[in-house]
Write a protein that holds these residues in place. Structure first.
Motif, PDB file in Angstrom:
ATOM      1  N   LEU A 188       0.825  -1.206   0.000  1.00  0.00           N
ATOM      2  CA  LEU A 188       0.000   0.000   0.000  1.00  0.00           C
ATOM      3  C   LEU A 188       0.860   1.258   0.000  1.00  0.00           C
ATOM      4  O   LEU A 188       0.525   2.254  -0.646  1.00  0.00           O
ATOM      5  CB  LEU A 188      -0.917  -0.007   1.233  1.00  0.00           C
ATOM      6  CG  LEU A 188      -1.995  -1.103   1.268  1.00  0.00           C
ATOM      7  CD1 LEU A 188      -2.734  -1.076   2.602  1.00  0.00           C
ATOM      8  CD2 LEU A 188      -2.970  -0.914   0.117  1.00  0.00           C
ATOM      9  N   LEU A 189       1.976   1.228   0.733  1.00  0.00           N
ATOM     10  CA  LEU A 189       2.855   2.401   0.776  1.00  0.00           C
ATOM     11  C   LEU A 189       3.437   2.702  -0.599  1.00  0.00           C
ATOM     12  O   LEU A 189       3.634   3.864  -0.971  1.00  0.00           O
ATOM     13  CB  LEU A 189       3.989   2.151   1.784  1.00  0.00           C
ATOM     14  CG  LEU A 189       3.589   2.192   3.259  1.00  0.00           C
ATOM     15  CD1 LEU A 189       4.712   1.655   4.132  1.00  0.00           C
ATOM     16  CD2 LEU A 189       3.233   3.623   3.673  1.00  0.00           C
ATOM     17  N   THR A 190       3.708   1.636  -1.378  1.00  0.00           N
ATOM     18  CA  THR A 190       4.311   1.815  -2.699  1.00  0.00           C
ATOM     19  C   THR A 190       3.275   2.133  -3.768  1.00  0.00           C
ATOM     20  O   THR A 190       3.466   3.042  -4.588  1.00  0.00           O
ATOM     21  CB  THR A 190       5.081   0.550  -3.106  1.00  0.00           C
ATOM     22  OG1 THR A 190       6.049   0.258  -2.096  1.00  0.00           O
ATOM     23  CG2 THR A 190       5.780   0.733  -4.441  1.00  0.00           C
ATOM     24  N   ASP A 207      -1.416   7.673  -2.120  1.00  0.00           N
ATOM     25  CA  ASP A 207      -2.430   8.689  -1.870  1.00  0.00           C
ATOM     26  C   ASP A 207      -3.272   8.380  -0.641  1.00  0.00           C
ATOM     27  O   ASP A 207      -4.024   9.236  -0.178  1.00  0.00           O
ATOM     28  CB  ASP A 207      -3.346   8.812  -3.094  1.00  0.00           C
ATOM     29  CG  ASP A 207      -3.917   7.467  -3.526  1.00  0.00           C
ATOM     30  OD1 ASP A 207      -3.140   6.482  -3.568  1.00  0.00           O
ATOM     31  OD2 ASP A 207      -5.126   7.401  -3.835  1.00  0.00           O
ATOM     32  N   TRP A 208      -3.166   7.171  -0.095  1.00  0.00           N
ATOM     33  CA  TRP A 208      -3.964   6.807   1.075  1.00  0.00           C
ATOM     34  C   TRP A 208      -3.296   7.314   2.353  1.00  0.00           C
ATOM     35  O   TRP A 208      -2.064   7.287   2.490  1.00  0.00           O
ATOM     36  CB  TRP A 208      -4.129   5.296   1.160  1.00  0.00           C
ATOM     37  CG  TRP A 208      -5.095   4.741   0.153  1.00  0.00           C
ATOM     38  CD1 TRP A 208      -5.646   5.389  -0.893  1.00  0.00           C
ATOM     39  CD2 TRP A 208      -5.606   3.410   0.112  1.00  0.00           C
ATOM     40  NE1 TRP A 208      -6.474   4.566  -1.607  1.00  0.00           N
ATOM     41  CE2 TRP A 208      -6.474   3.329  -1.001  1.00  0.00           C
ATOM     42  CE3 TRP A 208      -5.419   2.274   0.884  1.00  0.00           C
ATOM     43  CZ2 TRP A 208      -7.154   2.169  -1.340  1.00  0.00           C
ATOM     44  CZ3 TRP A 208      -6.091   1.112   0.552  1.00  0.00           C
ATOM     45  CH2 TRP A 208      -6.958   1.058  -0.545  1.00  0.00           C
ATOM     46  N   SER A 209      -4.106   7.706   3.291  1.00  0.00           N
ATOM     47  CA  SER A 209      -3.590   8.144   4.587  1.00  0.00           C
ATOM     48  C   SER A 209      -3.260   6.931   5.454  1.00  0.00           C
ATOM     49  O   SER A 209      -3.640   5.798   5.138  1.00  0.00           O
ATOM     50  CB  SER A 209      -4.636   9.001   5.311  1.00  0.00           C
ATOM     51  OG  SER A 209      -5.777   8.207   5.644  1.00  0.00           O
ATOM     52  N   SER A 210      -2.558   7.168   6.567  1.00  0.00           N
ATOM     53  CA  SER A 210      -2.203   6.081   7.480  1.00  0.00           C
ATOM     54  C   SER A 210      -3.454   5.403   8.023  1.00  0.00           C
ATOM     55  O   SER A 210      -3.501   4.175   8.160  1.00  0.00           O
ATOM     56  CB  SER A 210      -1.361   6.635   8.630  1.00  0.00           C
ATOM     57  OG  SER A 210      -1.108   5.635   9.585  1.00  0.00           O
ATOM     58  N   GLU A 211      -4.495   6.188   8.320  1.00  0.00           N
ATOM     59  CA  GLU A 211      -5.737   5.614   8.836  1.00  0.00           C
ATOM     60  C   GLU A 211      -6.422   4.728   7.794  1.00  0.00           C
ATOM     61  O   GLU A 211      -6.952   3.659   8.126  1.00  0.00           O
ATOM     62  CB  GLU A 211      -6.694   6.734   9.270  1.00  0.00           C
ATOM     63  CG  GLU A 211      -6.252   7.509  10.510  1.00  0.00           C
ATOM     64  CD  GLU A 211      -5.124   8.491  10.201  1.00  0.00           C
ATOM     65  OE1 GLU A 211      -4.882   8.788   8.997  1.00  0.00           O
ATOM     66  OE2 GLU A 211      -4.465   8.940  11.160  1.00  0.00           O
ATOM     67  N   GLN A 247      -4.452   1.416   7.575  1.00  0.00           N
ATOM     68  CA  GLN A 247      -4.714   0.549   8.724  1.00  0.00           C
ATOM     69  C   GLN A 247      -6.103  -0.081   8.648  1.00  0.00           C
ATOM     70  O   GLN A 247      -6.282  -1.256   8.962  1.00  0.00           O
ATOM     71  CB  GLN A 247      -4.542   1.342  10.024  1.00  0.00           C
ATOM     72  CG  GLN A 247      -3.096   1.740  10.308  1.00  0.00           C
ATOM     73  CD  GLN A 247      -2.954   2.622  11.539  1.00  0.00           C
ATOM     74  OE1 GLN A 247      -3.924   2.876  12.252  1.00  0.00           O
ATOM     75  NE2 GLN A 247      -1.747   3.119  11.774  1.00  0.00           N
ATOM     76  N   ALA A 248      -7.085   0.715   8.218  1.00  0.00           N
ATOM     77  CA  ALA A 248      -8.439   0.184   8.079  1.00  0.00           C
ATOM     78  C   ALA A 248      -8.483  -0.893   6.995  1.00  0.00           C
ATOM     79  O   ALA A 248      -9.164  -1.922   7.136  1.00  0.00           O
ATOM     80  CB  ALA A 248      -9.414   1.316   7.751  1.00  0.00           C
ATOM     81  N   LYS A 249      -7.746  -0.666   5.898  1.00  0.00           N
ATOM     82  CA  LYS A 249      -7.708  -1.644   4.811  1.00  0.00           C
ATOM     83  C   LYS A 249      -7.066  -2.946   5.264  1.00  0.00           C
ATOM     84  O   LYS A 249      -7.550  -4.041   4.951  1.00  0.00           O
ATOM     85  CB  LYS A 249      -6.919  -1.065   3.626  1.00  0.00           C
ATOM     86  CG  LYS A 249      -6.862  -1.981   2.399  1.00  0.00           C
ATOM     87  CD  LYS A 249      -8.231  -2.195   1.789  1.00  0.00           C
ATOM     88  CE  LYS A 249      -8.175  -3.008   0.531  1.00  0.00           C
ATOM     89  NZ  LYS A 249      -9.499  -3.228  -0.068  1.00  0.00           N
ATOM     90  N   VAL A 250      -5.978  -2.849   6.020  1.00  0.00           N
ATOM     91  CA  VAL A 250      -5.271  -4.041   6.507  1.00  0.00           C
ATOM     92  C   VAL A 250      -6.169  -4.839   7.452  1.00  0.00           C
ATOM     93  O   VAL A 250      -6.226  -6.070   7.395  1.00  0.00           O
ATOM     94  CB  VAL A 250      -3.959  -3.612   7.206  1.00  0.00           C
ATOM     95  CG1 VAL A 250      -3.408  -4.742   8.063  1.00  0.00           C
ATOM     96  CG2 VAL A 250      -2.935  -3.193   6.170  1.00  0.00           C
TER      97      VAL A 250
END
Length: 621
Positions: A476-478, A482-486, A489-492
């Protein structure tokens, strides 16, 4: 005969004493195949290690006897546990051979395979020198190694996984043992080589009255090979019977559920039976039946009193064996799940997701100033299409180019000077139809979101030093910066729940999970970036029947929910018959037959396809 009587094996662990085997008894006769089956963690491999006195440093036989009969009439059996190690070395290999499950860790990486086979021959037979080498070449030929005169001087790293397994089999059989322990001997082999190896073992049984202890989770192989079957669970045998009787009328609820979890064309479009939960940890104290927490038949007596293994020619460890053999399993929760059918809305199955045309992959090796490099055409003019919600199965022998095809599509072969990739792979994206091989930079990153891969070995593909949360967020980071940390985490959290794991899994490391759970994590990682196409490279080859059913059910459910397209690389024809819509058969880098799954499997047109299907072990009935 080779006997284990009331054997108990203990392992020292941080959680306490693990009773890997608890009161295990079995008898293997010369000329007989005795199959030991069950889920990972039930004690199958530990049985083999205890018999061979190869337990890990933290393990020991707490009680019991292991003995082998002598060829001399009326001679007293030899007690293996009492022998000094010098005498045990003559037994180990000479009279009792073992084929280990993982050849890559069993073969010496710095010795040529021929030297390792010759070493075994000289240690346990009277042959020496050139005579021993000629015998080694003959055994390599018998187990199906191509060009054995040349490959005898190869190192293990120069061979494929299937070839290393065949070398391991040749090394064990070359010592001509009386008894053979085969721990998952055909897991890494395709169906044609598997048939060749199993036929070789059958021939040896007839020639030398070889006794075979077969440890496997492939019930098709068991039905084809075994004379007797013992089903293990949590360190104990829960059912032992003649093979035909076991498959025709299993009496233990665990046995019945395992047989109903097998994928085939009859279950197509429906969820497979999957057994809830996992094998319990063996450091705990058991009060009642060990299978009771997972059993749909369990009653209060099952949880309070431990049943004994009773019977004469047929034994079963269950308070209600007679009832369970007659009761319809459709009343259980597992079978209610099996009855549910998968279906996709018509609009989800209409779209073309991936169109592969004239795919070519060539590997170059060697070469120099005055020498041209050696070129291997691994993939030649391969083409197929994957629609939304559709599964295309890619089947064929090891080395035919299946995995190379998958890796090329996912763009994992880029930037390697010795590999040339050509052809087209048209992907439907939000920006229109794009050729994956033409994309660079940011455009390629966007395309990687749409096409992800599940690798064959989740333990090797998951970073052992990262927690599950970090593993799932890495992609997700790569690919989703465009996604925020929240949001990440919600996706994971959503992913681990979707693949059937608890939220506390996020804080754990890969080694803390079973093989099936690690494969679920690999699926979750691939799904993290919301792909349209999944390339699945043998995702169930090393899994137990029950765990395989869970993974196949999960993939079916994800297709239903998300309209995923699957490229499923496998040599398991039962999985193909259950899951695939289209089948492409590969041989020597080319597709030799392609069509609807039902047509290819039931009315094959190419001779090679007919050979593949003829090599599949008969499904137990």
């Amino acid at each position: 005969m080779l006997q284990l009587h009331d054997v108990e094996v203990g392992l020292d662990a941080e959680a306490g004493l693990v009773r890997a085997l608890d009161g295990l008894s079995l008898t293997l006769n010369r000329g007989e195949t005795y199959a030991l089956v069950g889920e990972s963690g039930c004690g199958k491999s530990m049985t083999a290690l205890a018999l061979m006195r190869l337990l890990p440093d933290n393990g020991r036989v707490e009680r019991g006897r292991v003995s082998i009969s002598e060829a001399v009439p009326d001679a007293k059996p030899t007690e293996l546990l009492r022998l000094p190690e010098s005498d045990m070395r003559r037994i180990r290999g000479g009279r009792v051979g073992i084929i280990f499950q993982e050849p890559a860790t069993s073969l010496n990486p710095v010795m040529r395979v021929g030297d390792q086979i010759v070493e075994a021959i000289e240690a346990h037979t009277t042959l020496r020198g050139d005579t021993a080498r000629r015998k080694a070449i003959d055994w390599l030929r018998r187990v199906g190694i191509p060009e054995p005169d040349r490959r005898i001087d190869s190192y293990p790293f120069e061979m494929s996984g299937g070839q290393k397994q065949r070398v391991m089999i040749a090394m064990t059989l070359a010592a001509e043992p009386d008894f053979l322990i085969a721990d998952e001997p055909t897991t890494a082999l395709d169906v044609t080589i598997q048939k060749q190896v199993l036929d070789l073992l059958k021939d040896l049984q007839r020639e030398r009255q070889l006794g075979l202890l077969l440890i496997t989770h492939d019930l098709g192989v068991v039905a084809d090979m075994a004379h007797r079957v013992a089903l293990m669970y949590a360190g104990q045998i829960v059912e032992e019977a003649d093979a035909k009787a076991f498959f025709a009328h299993p009496r233990h609820p665990y046995a019945r559920l395992l047989l109903q979890a097998l994928p085939d064309s009859d279950h197509r479009g429906r969820a497979l039976v999957s057994i809830a939960g996992t094998v319990p940890p063996l450091w705990q104290r058991f009060e009642g039946c060990r299978f009771a927490p997972r059993c749909h038949m369990a009653q209060s007596r099952c949880r309070e009193q431990a049943p004994e293994l009773i019977g004469e020619t047929r034994k079963v460890r269950c308070w209600f064996a007679d009832v369970s053999s007659d009761r319809d399993l459709s009343q259980s929760a597992s079978s209610q799940a099996r009855a549910s059918r998968f279906s996709l809305p018509a609009e989800q199955t209409a779209g073309l997701l991936l169109d592969v045309k004239s795919l070519r992959v060539a590997f170059r090796s060697g070469g120099g100033l005055f020498k041209a490099p050696h070129v291997v055409q691994a993939v030649q003019d391969v083409g197929f299409q994957i629609h939304a919600g559709q599964t295309v199965a890619l089947v064929g022998e090891s080395g035919c180019g299946k995995t190379t095809t998958g890796r090329a599509i996912v763009q994992l072969l880029r930037g390697q000077a010795h590999i040339h990739v050509g052809g087209e792979a048209w992907l439907e994206t939000d920006q229109g139809r794009r050729n994956l091989f033409d994309l660079q930079g940011a455009d390629l990153l966007l395309a990687r979101r749409a096409v992800q891969m599940i690798f064959q070995d989740p333990f090797a593909s998951l970073n052992p030093r990262m927690r599950v949360s970090d593993i799932l967020q890495e992609g997700l980071l790569t690919l989703r910066p465009d996604w925020s940390s929240e949001q990440r985490q919600a996706k994971v959290l959503e992913l681990v729940e979707r693949v059937g794991l608890r939220p506390d899994a996020l804080a754990r490391f890969p080694h803390e999970f079973s093989g099936g759970q690690r494969q679920r994590l690999a699926i979750a990682r691939a799904l993290a970036v919301e792909p349209k196409v999944l390339v699945c490279d043998e995702p169930t080859s090393a899994l137990d029947v029950s765990v395989q059913a869970q993974i196949l059910n999960l993939l079916r459910e994800l297709q239903e929910q998300l309209g995923l397209g699957l490229l499923f690389i496998t040599h398991n024809m039962g999985v193909v018959a259950y899951l695939a819509d289209q089948v492409a058969v590969m041989r020597s880098g080319q597709i030799v037959e392609q069509g609807a799954a039902e047509q290819v499997l039931q009315q094959p047109a190419h001779d090679y396809t007919k050979v593949l299907l003829a090599a599949v072990p008969k499904r137990p009935v």
